[in-house]
Scaffold this motif. Structure first.
Motif, PDB file in Angstrom:
ATOM      1  N   TYR A 125      35.211 -22.156  -9.267  1.00  0.00           N
ATOM      2  CA  TYR A 125      35.837 -22.948 -10.325  1.00  0.00           C
ATOM      3  C   TYR A 125      35.557 -24.436 -10.148  1.00  0.00           C
ATOM      4  O   TYR A 125      35.271 -25.141 -11.106  1.00  0.00           O
ATOM      5  CB  TYR A 125      37.353 -22.712 -10.345  1.00  0.00           C
ATOM      6  N   GLY A 126      35.665 -24.934  -8.930  1.00  0.00           N
ATOM      7  CA  GLY A 126      35.466 -26.358  -8.676  1.00  0.00           C
ATOM      8  C   GLY A 126      34.049 -26.818  -8.921  1.00  0.00           C
ATOM      9  O   GLY A 126      33.817 -27.864  -9.533  1.00  0.00           O
ATOM     10  N   LEU A 127      33.087 -26.039  -8.432  1.00  0.00           N
ATOM     11  CA  LEU A 127      31.690 -26.414  -8.666  1.00  0.00           C
ATOM     12  C   LEU A 127      31.344 -26.319 -10.145  1.00  0.00           C
ATOM     13  O   LEU A 127      30.563 -27.118 -10.653  1.00  0.00           O
ATOM     14  CB  LEU A 127      30.748 -25.543  -7.824  1.00  0.00           C
ATOM     15  N   GLU A 128      31.942 -25.359 -10.840  1.00  0.00           N
ATOM     16  CA  GLU A 128      31.744 -25.253 -12.286  1.00  0.00           C
ATOM     17  C   GLU A 128      32.225 -26.537 -12.961  1.00  0.00           C
ATOM     18  O   GLU A 128      31.528 -27.111 -13.801  1.00  0.00           O
ATOM     19  CB  GLU A 128      32.512 -24.067 -12.855  1.00  0.00           C
ATOM     20  N   ALA A 129      33.415 -27.010 -12.579  1.00  0.00           N
ATOM     21  CA  ALA A 129      33.958 -28.229 -13.176  1.00  0.00           C
ATOM     22  C   ALA A 129      33.026 -29.406 -12.939  1.00  0.00           C
ATOM     23  O   ALA A 129      32.711 -30.158 -13.863  1.00  0.00           O
ATOM     24  CB  ALA A 129      35.343 -28.531 -12.605  1.00  0.00           C
ATOM     25  N   ALA A 130      32.563 -29.572 -11.696  1.00  0.00           N
ATOM     26  CA  ALA A 130      31.674 -30.693 -11.373  1.00  0.00           C
ATOM     27  C   ALA A 130      30.401 -30.631 -12.205  1.00  0.00           C
ATOM     28  O   ALA A 130      29.961 -31.636 -12.768  1.00  0.00           O
ATOM     29  CB  ALA A 130      31.348 -30.684  -9.884  1.00  0.00           C
ATOM     30  N   GLU A 131      29.826 -29.439 -12.304  1.00  0.00           N
ATOM     31  CA  GLU A 131      28.572 -29.281 -13.038  1.00  0.00           C
ATOM     32  C   GLU A 131      28.760 -29.531 -14.534  1.00  0.00           C
ATOM     33  O   GLU A 131      28.030 -30.305 -15.142  1.00  0.00           O
ATOM     34  CB  GLU A 131      28.008 -27.881 -12.808  1.00  0.00           C
ATOM     35  N   VAL A 132      29.754 -28.884 -15.126  1.00  0.00           N
ATOM     36  CA  VAL A 132      29.972 -29.008 -16.569  1.00  0.00           C
ATOM     37  C   VAL A 132      30.345 -30.442 -16.951  1.00  0.00           C
ATOM     38  O   VAL A 132      29.897 -30.955 -17.975  1.00  0.00           O
ATOM     39  CB  VAL A 132      31.054 -28.012 -17.051  1.00  0.00           C
ATOM     40  N   VAL A 157      35.006 -29.972  -3.558  1.00  0.00           N
ATOM     41  CA  VAL A 157      34.369 -28.696  -3.869  1.00  0.00           C
ATOM     42  C   VAL A 157      32.979 -28.604  -3.269  1.00  0.00           C
ATOM     43  O   VAL A 157      32.416 -27.518  -3.197  1.00  0.00           O
ATOM     44  CB  VAL A 157      34.327 -28.419  -5.391  1.00  0.00           C
ATOM     45  N   SER A 158      32.449 -29.727  -2.797  1.00  0.00           N
ATOM     46  CA  SER A 158      31.118 -29.726  -2.186  1.00  0.00           C
ATOM     47  C   SER A 158      31.141 -29.178  -0.768  1.00  0.00           C
ATOM     48  O   SER A 158      30.096 -29.041  -0.136  1.00  0.00           O
ATOM     49  CB  SER A 158      30.544 -31.148  -2.181  1.00  0.00           C
ATOM     50  N   GLY A 159      32.322 -28.855  -0.244  1.00  0.00           N
ATOM     51  CA  GLY A 159      32.428 -28.325   1.109  1.00  0.00           C
ATOM     52  C   GLY A 159      33.460 -27.228   1.191  1.00  0.00           C
ATOM     53  O   GLY A 159      33.817 -26.603   0.191  1.00  0.00           O
ATOM     54  N   SER A 160      33.941 -27.007   2.398  1.00  0.00           N
ATOM     55  CA  SER A 160      34.923 -25.954   2.664  1.00  0.00           C
ATOM     56  C   SER A 160      36.118 -26.528   3.397  1.00  0.00           C
ATOM     57  O   SER A 160      36.064 -27.629   3.935  1.00  0.00           O
ATOM     58  CB  SER A 160      34.289 -24.865   3.536  1.00  0.00           C
TER      59      SER A 160
END
Length: 170
Positions: free
Chosen positions: A37-44, A71-74
């Motif tokens: 979900y987080g990477l989706e938000a960053a990308e969109v 979201v770029s890490g863990s």
């Protein structure tokens, strides 16, 4: 930063408005098949993933807590436990996290939770003017000053994230 609420109100936006905190809503079209979900938000949204933070419910020595990391890490579970004076941490049961916060997975905000938990914000946020966190539902992020997030959640800061690359915008 302008304050926006419109018809996209959630407990998170209500908490910010009640506190008089400036924020910007970033709605986007959520793809239900997405894995992150987080990477989706960053990308969109076209925003550096180091500025978009995910909210993770963690069990630290039998107590629920919130870890907020880019979201770029863990999330480093050992560091999370140490930040709260605990010995051991594990990810909370998803159903427990949803009941505790009042939000669905992928939309858990650190703000406006049904039952607030101790929170730890990754220290990388301190180098950023603003960060984005979930707005309380999938497809909605809130941009705000990390100092406001710390103040409203009572969060402590610590190095709890792994693998992310900070990209200061100051």
């Amino acid at each position: 930063m302008a304050r926006k609420q419109a018809s996209q109100g959630t407990p998170a936006t209500a908490a910010l408005a009640a506190a008089g905190v400036p924020f910007v809503l970033h709605p986007y079209s959520h793809d239900p098949s997405t894995a992150s979900y987080g990477l989706e938000a960053a990308e969109v949204l076209g925003i550096d993933p180091a500025r978009v933070f995910k909210t993770l419910m963690v069990d630290v020595d039998g107590r629920l807590a919130v870890g907020i990391v880019p979201v770029s890490g863990s999330l480093d579970l050992k560091a999370m436990a140490a930040a709260l004076g605990g010995k051991k941490a594990g990810m909370a049961d998803p159903a427990t996290a949803q009941r505790r916060t009042g939000y669905v997975l992928g939309g858990i905000s650190p703000l406006g939770q049904r039952q607030p938990s101790p929170a730890v914000l990754d220290e990388s946020a301190a180098s950023l003017d603003t960060i984005l966190v979930s707005g309380g539902r999938r497809g909605l992020d809130i941009e705000l000053d990390p100092a406001d997030l710390i103040r409203l959640t009572g969060a402590v800061t610590a190095r709890i994230g792994t693998g992310q690359k900070a990209s200061p915008d100051r």
